[in-house]
Design a protein around this motif. Sequence first.
Motif, mmCIF file in Angstrom:
data_model
loop_
_atom_site.group_PDB
_atom_site.id
_atom_site.type_symbol
_atom_site.label_atom_id
_atom_site.label_comp_id
_atom_site.label_asym_id
_atom_site.label_seq_id
_atom_site.Cartn_x
_atom_site.Cartn_y
_atom_site.Cartn_z
ATOM 1 N N ALA A 1 -3.298 7.460 6.924
ATOM 2 C CA ALA A 1 -2.801 8.509 6.034
ATOM 3 C C ALA A 1 -1.286 8.439 5.979
ATOM 4 O O ALA A 1 -0.651 7.672 6.695
ATOM 5 N N GLY A 2 -0.714 9.287 5.096
ATOM 6 C CA GLY A 2 0.736 9.383 5.037
ATOM 7 C C GLY A 2 1.297 9.090 3.657
ATOM 8 O O GLY A 2 0.579 9.043 2.652
ATOM 9 N N ASP A 3 2.599 8.885 3.631
ATOM 10 C CA ASP A 3 3.342 8.591 2.413
ATOM 11 C C ASP A 3 2.676 7.448 1.640
ATOM 12 O O ASP A 3 2.345 6.400 2.208
ATOM 13 N N THR A 4 2.465 7.651 0.346
ATOM 14 C CA THR A 4 1.688 6.700 -0.455
ATOM 15 C C THR A 4 2.285 5.293 -0.416
ATOM 16 O O THR A 4 1.577 4.308 -0.187
ATOM 17 N N ARG A 5 3.587 5.197 -0.631
ATOM 18 C CA ARG A 5 4.192 3.870 -0.698
ATOM 19 C C ARG A 5 4.199 3.205 0.679
ATOM 20 O O ARG A 5 3.929 2.002 0.792
ATOM 21 N N ALA A 6 4.477 4.003 1.721
ATOM 22 C CA ALA A 6 4.460 3.450 3.075
ATOM 23 C C ALA A 6 3.051 3.014 3.452
ATOM 24 O O ALA A 6 2.849 1.964 4.080
ATOM 25 N N ARG A 7 2.071 3.813 3.067
ATOM 26 C CA ARG A 7 0.670 3.492 3.371
ATOM 27 C C ARG A 7 0.271 2.171 2.717
ATOM 28 O O ARG A 7 -0.370 1.318 3.336
ATOM 29 N N THR A 8 0.657 2.004 1.463
ATOM 30 C CA THR A 8 0.337 0.768 0.750
ATOM 31 C C THR A 8 0.984 -0.437 1.421
ATOM 32 O O THR A 8 0.364 -1.495 1.573
ATOM 33 N N ALA A 9 2.230 -0.264 1.848
ATOM 34 C CA ALA A 9 2.945 -1.364 2.507
ATOM 35 C C ALA A 9 2.283 -1.734 3.826
ATOM 36 O O ALA A 9 2.170 -2.917 4.173
ATOM 37 N N VAL A 10 1.849 -0.730 4.575
ATOM 38 C CA VAL A 10 1.177 -0.987 5.858
ATOM 39 C C VAL A 10 -0.153 -1.706 5.629
ATOM 40 O O VAL A 10 -0.489 -2.669 6.331
ATOM 41 N N LEU A 11 -0.909 -1.254 4.624
ATOM 42 C CA LEU A 11 -2.200 -1.874 4.345
ATOM 43 C C LEU A 11 -2.049 -3.329 3.912
ATOM 44 O O LEU A 11 -2.946 -4.147 4.117
ATOM 45 N N ASP A 12 -0.919 -3.663 3.329
ATOM 46 C CA ASP A 12 -0.646 -5.061 2.950
ATOM 47 C C ASP A 12 -0.407 -5.935 4.171
ATOM 48 O O ASP A 12 -0.519 -7.164 4.088
ATOM 49 N N GLU A 13 -0.084 -5.307 5.321
ATOM 50 C CA GLU A 13 0.305 -6.067 6.507
ATOM 51 C C GLU A 13 -0.757 -6.096 7.601
ATOM 52 O O GLU A 13 -0.708 -6.962 8.473
ATOM 53 N N VAL A 14 -1.702 -5.147 7.600
ATOM 54 C CA VAL A 14 -2.684 -5.114 8.691
ATOM 55 C C VAL A 14 -3.638 -6.299 8.573
ATOM 56 O O VAL A 14 -3.777 -6.921 7.521
ATOM 57 N N SER A 15 -4.327 -6.587 9.653
ATOM 58 C CA SER A 15 -5.273 -7.702 9.671
ATOM 59 C C SER A 15 -6.491 -7.393 8.799
ATOM 60 O O SER A 15 -6.783 -6.229 8.499
ATOM 61 N N GLU A 16 -7.209 -8.432 8.424
ATOM 62 C CA GLU A 16 -8.418 -8.260 7.624
ATOM 63 C C GLU A 16 -9.466 -7.457 8.392
ATOM 64 O O GLU A 16 -10.204 -6.665 7.808
ATOM 65 N N THR A 17 -9.528 -7.660 9.696
ATOM 66 C CA THR A 17 -10.496 -6.926 10.522
ATOM 67 C C THR A 17 -10.246 -5.431 10.442
ATOM 68 O O THR A 17 -11.189 -4.634 10.316
ATOM 69 N N VAL A 18 -8.979 -5.038 10.521
ATOM 70 C CA VAL A 18 -8.632 -3.626 10.418
ATOM 71 C C VAL A 18 -8.871 -3.121 9.000
ATOM 72 O O VAL A 18 -9.416 -2.034 8.794
ATOM 73 N N LEU A 19 -8.477 -3.908 8.035
ATOM 74 C CA LEU A 19 -8.566 -3.476 6.632
ATOM 75 C C LEU A 19 -10.003 -3.162 6.224
ATOM 76 O O LEU A 19 -10.259 -2.170 5.523
ATOM 77 N N GLU A 20 -10.954 -3.965 6.674
ATOM 78 C CA GLU A 20 -12.341 -3.763 6.257
ATOM 79 C C GLU A 20 -12.969 -2.531 6.905
ATOM 80 O O GLU A 20 -14.031 -2.087 6.482
ATOM 81 N N ARG A 21 -12.309 -1.967 7.906
ATOM 82 C CA ARG A 21 -12.825 -0.761 8.572
ATOM 83 C C ARG A 21 -12.007 0.481 8.225
ATOM 84 O O ARG A 21 -12.208 1.542 8.814
ATOM 85 N N THR A 22 -11.085 0.356 7.277
ATOM 86 C CA THR A 22 -10.121 1.422 7.009
ATOM 87 C C THR A 22 -10.491 2.260 5.794
ATOM 88 O O THR A 22 -10.938 1.743 4.775
#
Length: 365
Positions: free
Chosen positions: A199-220
Amino acid sequence: MDLAFLKTLYQRPGPYASVYADLTRNTEDASKAAELRWRALRTDLEAQNAPKDTLGAIEQIIAEEMDLRSSEGLVLFAADGEVVHRERLPDAPRMPQARVAPLPHVLPYLVERGERFPHLVAVVNRRGGAIDCVTATGEHHHVDVEGEEYPIHKTKAGDWNQPRFQRAAENVWRANAKQVAHEIDRAAERCGAEAIVIAGDTRARTAVLDEVSETVLERTVESDRNIDVDDPDLGAELDRVLKLKTAERIMAVAERFDRELANGQRAVAGLPATVEAVRNGQVETLLLDDDPDSPARLWIGPEPSHVAASPDELRIEFGVGDPREERADAALVRAVAATDGDLVVLPSDGPNSGLHVGAVLRYTA
């Protein structure tokens, strides 16, 4: 759910007193009402000949909880003059009760407790973020990520150095997002997170999601909440995600059970076949229906594998001198916990609604 945490509960010879106490205090006479409800449970325990030392240990814990006023409900299991397991509930128990029996009456507790998925919640902003991670055993870990602070904000249009500061701000945002994503990956791996809410600031959230691993992303799952990790609305979002995970797990196990049973291989249905599989240590996942009034009974001995439909069977096959009659669900859960099996409680309106008991097996006999 993994039943390994129950193993230490069964190390007493019994009898066990199981108490589901309603300690809610939402009326003017709340304390008095809670005291009266406990007295009624105490009377039930006395009527079932609960040992005095065990009853005293329970009463002490109940008194402490009432003084602390820290819980709406409480589950206790006690034996041999000691409370061997207790857990506070966020709400009153579904069915307040007190029972004395050879084994603890754990199924209502397991239904109330539900699946405990390891999970992670992160609230991010352009300066960093806060991460809370909870393991399958309920252990909490908190990480605060503090990135670079200057320059965070872009300059106003028209400033002579606007492009330079704009690029600098965006570089800081990206660097902070990368740092937060790295810590989320580490925390998720450490606690084995199966459900993740960012959760959090929309732009910051998008930037973080661009950087996390695929394993994390598929569970987010994303949330637009932008306060902190203790925000009640964010907690509600997490609860929704975890309930969805529970439903998915039940559906997956039910589908596997049906498939294996149809193939005549690694699944059994019905009490006799399940008892045999439990005794052989074959059960990978036990399936039970959520029936508080189930009439099914089994006979047990001192060891978890001592489970049978009759006392004579225990005497002849296992040499048990003093078999005891017990609820079938209590006997089966003890046996499966001892062999590191799992449990799925089937809701009355869910898949396999006509199944009272069954099991997915590790191997065929």
